[in-house]
Design an enzyme around this catalytic site. Structure first.
Site, mmCIF file in Angstrom:
data_model
loop_
_atom_site.group_PDB
_atom_site.id
_atom_site.type_symbol
_atom_site.label_atom_id
_atom_site.label_comp_id
_atom_site.label_asym_id
_atom_site.label_seq_id
_atom_site.Cartn_x
_atom_site.Cartn_y
_atom_site.Cartn_z
ATOM 1 N N GLU A 47 0.903 6.650 2.150
ATOM 2 C CA GLU A 47 1.629 5.704 1.305
ATOM 3 C C GLU A 47 2.989 5.425 1.937
ATOM 4 O OE1 GLU A 47 3.251 5.716 -3.320
ATOM 5 O OE2 GLU A 47 3.233 7.572 -2.168
ATOM 6 N N ASN A 106 3.481 -1.680 -4.295
ATOM 7 C CA ASN A 106 3.183 -0.543 -3.425
ATOM 8 C C ASN A 106 1.736 -0.752 -2.984
ATOM 9 O OD1 ASN A 106 2.736 1.973 -2.269
ATOM 10 N ND2 ASN A 106 3.905 3.078 -3.828
ATOM 11 N N LYS A 123 -1.158 -0.594 -5.790
ATOM 12 C CA LYS A 123 -1.131 0.602 -6.628
ATOM 13 C C LYS A 123 -1.114 0.249 -8.108
ATOM 14 C CE LYS A 123 1.564 4.913 -6.940
ATOM 15 N NZ LYS A 123 2.704 5.621 -6.288
ATOM 16 N N GLU A 141 9.935 4.264 -9.196
ATOM 17 C CA GLU A 141 8.948 3.299 -8.707
ATOM 18 C C GLU A 141 8.838 2.082 -9.621
ATOM 19 O OE1 GLU A 141 5.240 4.409 -6.800
ATOM 20 O OE2 GLU A 141 5.822 6.509 -7.025
ATOM 21 N N CYS A 167 -1.383 7.435 -3.906
ATOM 22 C CA CYS A 167 -0.582 8.498 -4.500
ATOM 23 C C CYS A 167 -0.970 8.829 -5.936
ATOM 24 C CB CYS A 167 0.902 8.151 -4.383
ATOM 25 S SG CYS A 167 1.988 9.592 -4.556
ATOM 26 N N ASN A 192 2.921 10.326 -1.045
ATOM 27 C CA ASN A 192 4.200 11.006 -0.791
ATOM 28 C C ASN A 192 4.459 11.847 -2.031
ATOM 29 O OD1 ASN A 192 6.372 9.056 1.272
ATOM 30 N ND2 ASN A 192 4.221 8.628 0.987
#
Length: 283
Positions: A47, A106, A123, A141, A167, A192
């Site tokens: 990621e 993302n 994502k 995020e 993730c 991550n």
């Protein structure tokens, strides 16, 4: 007839804020070349593989934030990766920050062995907050990224059905179920993940267990191969776990990264094992 595909997981060590995009792509190129030399047909990167994990900070300068995003994929630097995929005949899934007309995401992109883009995933399970939180490890995020709006698409890669996740997606059973229902045989995941959460330091010893557990369960319950790449090590002051792995439809870890730096692991996946597991366990 037996079918297989050789998967590579390209774990990276930390990517510091001071690292240039050119330097980072050089590292990814070396990992891809290593994977191809080991016989890989398809590789997965972490990621946000092009930058540090910037949502750990509360940033307000628009230009500073924009520098972490890619306006085009391939772009001026990342075009070298796609050219290498065509030269090596080894495709890849790459996690990055996408600036698009319909939002900021993302994202992971899937490149084929000809260096052309096959598909994209954004994502879905965006964690954290859009506001700073005192005394917690809540990444921001939701301040920087919109929730993914592409669902869980599955793409054909040399006759293998491949999906992607990113993730926090890996912690949710819906991710694997949607990929399976859409026909996936392989799920490529980048992550991550911090080693310690400020609000629960006593649980730090469980971080790796809680990393692998949902991926092994998702692989077993949905009869998928899962290949997951971490960005690991001490990145801009935050320790990130490694544990990059390839998981079989039996739920077993077939290959596992040993360190916290740049590392390639590889496994020749037996796709016929999917049907066997479905017949034995779920028919």
């Amino acid at each position: 007839m037996s079918r297989s595909i050789t998967l590579a997981v390209c774990q990276t060590g930390p990517i510091q804020r001071s690292d240039t995009r050119h330097e980072t792509v050089d590292r990814l190129l070396h990992l891809l070349e290593t994977a191809a030399a080991m016989g890989a047909e398809l590789a997965v990167f972490p990621e946000m593989a092009l930058t540090t994990f910037f949502p750990r900070w509360h940033l307000t300068d628009a230009d500073e934030i924009a520098a972490f995003f890619e306006a085009a994929m391939p772009g001026p630097e990342t075009a070298r990766l796609f050219a290498a995929a065509a030269r090596l005949r080894c495709g890849f899934a790459l996690g990055y920050c996408e600036a698009a007309a319909d939002g900021r995401f993302n994202t992971a992109v899937l490149a084929g062995p000809d260096g052309e883009i096959i598909g994209k995933y954004r994502k879905v399970h965006v964690p954290g907050s859009d506001k700073p939180q005192d005394g917690t490890t809540v990444h921001l995020e939701r301040l920087y990224f919109d929730p993914g709006n592409l669902g869980f698409p599955v793409f054909d890669y040399r006759g293998t059905r491949v999906g992607m996740a990113i993730c926090n997606d890996r912690r949710w059973p819906e991710t694997y179920r949607m990929l399976m229902l859409n026909g996936a045989e392989v799920a490529l995941i980048g992550y991550n993940t911090p080693q310690v959460l400020a609000e629960a330091p006593a649980l730090a010893h469980l971080r790796m267990l809680h990393n692998h557990l949902p991926m092994q369960a998702g692989a077993y319950q949905n009869t998928l191969w899962v290949a997951a790449a971490a960005k690991a090590g001490l990145e801009d002051g935050q320790a990130l776990i490694g544990g990059s792995c390839i998981v079989s439809p039996t739920g077993e870890i077939a290959a596992l990264a040993m360190g916290l730096g740049d590392e390639v692991i590889i496994h020749r996946t037996d796709l016929s094992l999917i049907a066997a597991c479905r017949k034995v366990n779920f028919d």
